[in-house]
Design a protein around this motif. Structure first.
Motif, PDB file in Angstrom:
ATOM      1  N   LEU A   1       0.824  -1.210   0.000  1.00 42.77           N
ATOM      2  CA  LEU A   1       0.000   0.000   0.000  1.00 42.77           C
ATOM      3  C   LEU A   1       0.859   1.260   0.000  1.00 42.77           C
ATOM      4  CD1 LEU A   1      -2.571  -1.130   2.710  1.00 42.77           C
ATOM      5  CD2 LEU A   1      -2.877  -1.142   0.228  1.00 42.77           C
ATOM      6  N   PRO A   2       0.334   2.362  -0.545  1.00 43.44           N
ATOM      7  CA  PRO A   2       1.067   3.630  -0.517  1.00 43.44           C
ATOM      8  C   PRO A   2       1.161   4.163   0.920  1.00 43.44           C
ATOM      9  CG  PRO A   2      -1.114   3.939  -1.467  1.00 43.44           C
ATOM     10  CD  PRO A   2      -0.945   2.475  -1.237  1.00 43.44           C
ATOM     11  N   GLN A   3       2.210   4.933   1.189  1.00 42.98           N
ATOM     12  CA  GLN A   3       2.455   5.439   2.544  1.00 42.98           C
ATOM     13  C   GLN A   3       1.268   6.194   3.149  1.00 42.98           C
ATOM     14  OE1 GLN A   3       5.049   4.664   4.604  1.00 42.98           O
ATOM     15  NE2 GLN A   3       3.767   5.678   6.131  1.00 42.98           N
ATOM     16  N   PRO A   4       0.606   7.083   2.420  1.00 42.05           N
ATOM     17  CA  PRO A   4      -0.520   7.783   3.049  1.00 42.05           C
ATOM     18  C   PRO A   4      -1.587   6.827   3.604  1.00 42.05           C
ATOM     19  CG  PRO A   4       0.055   8.850   0.996  1.00 42.05           C
ATOM     20  CD  PRO A   4       0.865   7.586   1.059  1.00 42.05           C
ATOM     21  N   MET A   5      -1.805   5.723   2.922  1.00 40.86           N
ATOM     22  CA  MET A   5      -2.800   4.757   3.397  1.00 40.86           C
ATOM     23  C   MET A   5      -2.298   4.007   4.627  1.00 40.86           C
ATOM     24  SD  MET A   5      -4.863   1.990   1.180  1.00 40.86           S
ATOM     25  CE  MET A   5      -6.604   2.031   1.468  1.00 40.86           C
ATOM     26  N   LYS A   6      -1.000   3.782   4.722  1.00 33.37           N
ATOM     27  CA  LYS A   6      -0.423   3.084   5.877  1.00 33.37           C
ATOM     28  C   LYS A   6      -0.629   3.873   7.169  1.00 33.37           C
ATOM     29  CE  LYS A   6       3.223   0.682   3.382  1.00 33.37           C
ATOM     30  NZ  LYS A   6       4.674   0.443   3.312  1.00 33.37           N
ATOM     31  N   ASP A   7      -0.746   5.190   7.067  1.00 33.75           N
ATOM     32  CA  ASP A   7      -0.936   6.035   8.243  1.00 33.75           C
ATOM     33  C   ASP A   7      -2.378   6.025   8.750  1.00 33.75           C
ATOM     34  OD1 ASP A   7       1.743   6.741   8.133  1.00 33.75           O
ATOM     35  OD2 ASP A   7       1.352   8.535   6.928  1.00 33.75           O
ATOM     36  N   CYS A   8      -3.285   5.457   7.973  1.00 38.39           N
ATOM     37  CA  CYS A   8      -4.701   5.423   8.354  1.00 38.39           C
ATOM     38  C   CYS A   8      -4.947   4.396   9.458  1.00 38.39           C
ATOM     39  CB  CYS A   8      -5.569   5.072   7.152  1.00 38.39           C
ATOM     40  SG  CYS A   8      -5.630   6.377   5.908  1.00 38.39           S
ATOM     41  N   ILE A   9      -6.065   4.585  10.152  1.00 44.07           N
ATOM     42  CA  ILE A   9      -6.473   3.663  11.202  1.00 44.07           C
ATOM     43  C   ILE A   9      -7.354   2.574  10.586  1.00 44.07           C
ATOM     44  CG2 ILE A   9      -7.730   3.408  13.378  1.00 44.07           C
ATOM     45  CD1 ILE A   9      -5.097   5.028  13.583  1.00 44.07           C
ATOM     46  N   LEU A  10      -6.926   1.336  10.740  1.00 46.73           N
ATOM     47  CA  LEU A  10      -7.712   0.205  10.271  1.00 46.73           C
ATOM     48  C   LEU A  10      -8.901  -0.009  11.202  1.00 46.73           C
ATOM     49  CD1 LEU A  10      -8.007  -2.126   8.278  1.00 46.73           C
ATOM     50  CD2 LEU A  10      -6.539  -3.480   9.786  1.00 46.73           C
ATOM     51  N   GLN A  11      -8.622   0.003  12.505  1.00 45.06           N
ATOM     52  CA  GLN A  11      -9.698  -0.126  13.487  1.00 45.06           C
ATOM     53  C   GLN A  11      -9.281   0.508  14.809  1.00 45.06           C
ATOM     54  OE1 GLN A  11     -12.419  -3.523  13.680  1.00 45.06           O
ATOM     55  NE2 GLN A  11     -11.552  -3.889  15.705  1.00 45.06           N
ATOM     56  N   ALA A  12     -10.211   1.222  15.412  1.00 43.35           N
ATOM     57  CA  ALA A  12     -10.002   1.814  16.733  1.00 43.35           C
ATOM     58  C   ALA A  12     -11.134   1.363  17.642  1.00 43.35           C
ATOM     59  CB  ALA A  12      -9.998   3.345  16.641  1.00 43.35           C
ATOM     60  N   SER A  13     -10.824   1.239  18.918  1.00 49.64           N
ATOM     61  CA  SER A  13     -11.876   0.917  19.885  1.00 49.64           C
ATOM     62  C   SER A  13     -11.670   1.751  21.138  1.00 49.64           C
ATOM     63  CB  SER A  13     -11.867  -0.573  20.237  1.00 49.64           C
ATOM     64  OG  SER A  13     -10.654  -0.924  20.874  1.00 49.64           O
ATOM     65  N   LEU A  14     -12.769   2.258  21.653  1.00 50.35           N
ATOM     66  CA  LEU A  14     -12.786   3.001  22.904  1.00 50.35           C
ATOM     67  C   LEU A  14     -13.764   2.281  23.821  1.00 50.35           C
ATOM     68  CD1 LEU A  14     -12.101   5.447  24.712  1.00 50.35           C
ATOM     69  CD2 LEU A  14     -13.981   6.657  23.592  1.00 50.35           C
ATOM     70  N   VAL A  15     -13.266   1.835  24.984  1.00 52.93           N
ATOM     71  CA  VAL A  15     -14.094   1.067  25.907  1.00 52.93           C
ATOM     72  C   VAL A  15     -14.100   1.756  27.265  1.00 52.93           C
ATOM     73  CG1 VAL A  15     -14.413  -1.167  27.050  1.00 52.93           C
ATOM     74  CG2 VAL A  15     -13.526  -1.078  24.702  1.00 52.93           C
ATOM     75  N   LYS A  16     -15.296   2.036  27.752  1.00 56.24           N
ATOM     76  CA  LYS A  16     -15.495   2.615  29.083  1.00 56.24           C
ATOM     77  C   LYS A  16     -16.750   1.976  29.658  1.00 56.24           C
ATOM     78  CE  LYS A  16     -15.496   5.461  32.638  1.00 56.24           C
ATOM     79  NZ  LYS A  16     -15.548   6.863  32.758  1.00 56.24           N
ATOM     80  N   ASP A  17     -16.573   1.083  30.627  1.00 55.91           N
ATOM     81  CA  ASP A  17     -17.685   0.352  31.216  1.00 55.91           C
ATOM     82  C   ASP A  17     -18.484  -0.334  30.098  1.00 55.91           C
ATOM     83  OD1 ASP A  17     -16.874   1.292  33.762  1.00 55.91           O
ATOM     84  OD2 ASP A  17     -18.060   3.117  33.498  1.00 55.91           O
ATOM     85  N   ASN A  18     -19.764  -0.012  29.961  1.00 55.25           N
ATOM     86  CA  ASN A  18     -20.591  -0.633  28.924  1.00 55.25           C
ATOM     87  C   ASN A  18     -20.548   0.095  27.588  1.00 55.25           C
ATOM     88  OD1 ASN A  18     -21.474  -2.682  30.611  1.00 55.25           O
ATOM     89  ND2 ASN A  18     -23.174  -1.473  31.386  1.00 55.25           N
ATOM     90  N   LEU A  19     -19.850   1.212  27.524  1.00 51.57           N
ATOM     91  CA  LEU A  19     -19.750   1.976  26.280  1.00 51.57           C
ATOM     92  C   LEU A  19     -18.599   1.439  25.441  1.00 51.57           C
ATOM     93  CD1 LEU A  19     -20.562   4.487  24.550  1.00 51.57           C
ATOM     94  CD2 LEU A  19     -18.791   5.726  25.802  1.00 51.57           C
TER      95      LEU A  19
END
Length: 137
Positions: free
Chosen positions: A43-61
């Motif tokens: 993949l090109p470098q600009p795409m490598k800097d992207c987030i494939l997946q993020a998760s934010l977990v706080k209790d039930n959220l």
């Protein structure tokens, strides 16, 4: 048990947005970058800097997100809102303030006819949030 988690799609600003949400809600934030995925060497470098997946977990959220936009591009609509219920007044007021920074307060946080605090915000990323404290304290 079935759970539903909102999954946001951003266009290159996933890290910024999820860090903002972490500031609003607290919790543990994790990112998986495209660069860490198999076949990323192709993949090109600009795409490598992207987030494939993020998760934010706080209790039930649990909030999930990505920078991986489909070919047709990213469009925001008004068909989905995130409903967040709080257990205390300080928490809902603080979150309302933070989420509305740079965004729009579409309904003030106030006592509703059903007896709870309720307010609506469109955040600076164009996402709609419904904030509720079922019984005002």
């Amino acid at each position: 048990m079935i759970t539903i988690s909102p999954y946001f799609t951003f266009s290159g600003n996933c890290r910024e947005a999820m860090t903002f949400y972490q500031d609003c809600f607290g919790g543990v934030l994790n990112f998986q970058c495209v660069a860490d995925a198999p076949l990323s060497d192709e993949l090109p470098q600009p795409m490598k800097d992207c987030i494939l997946q993020a998760s934010l977990v706080k209790d039930n959220l649990v909030l999930m997100a990505t920078d991986m936009v489909a070919e047709e591009g990213l469009t925001h609509g008004n068909s989905i809102s995130m409903m967040v219920s709080f257990s205390n007044e300080d928490a809902i007021r603080q979150c309302y303030q933070k989420l509305s920074a740079g965004g729009q307060r579409s309904r003030p946080l106030e006592l509703s006819f059903w007896g709870g605090l309720f307010g609506c915000v469109k955040d600076k990323y164009g996402n709609d949030w419904l904030l509720s404290l079922p019984q005002a304290q």
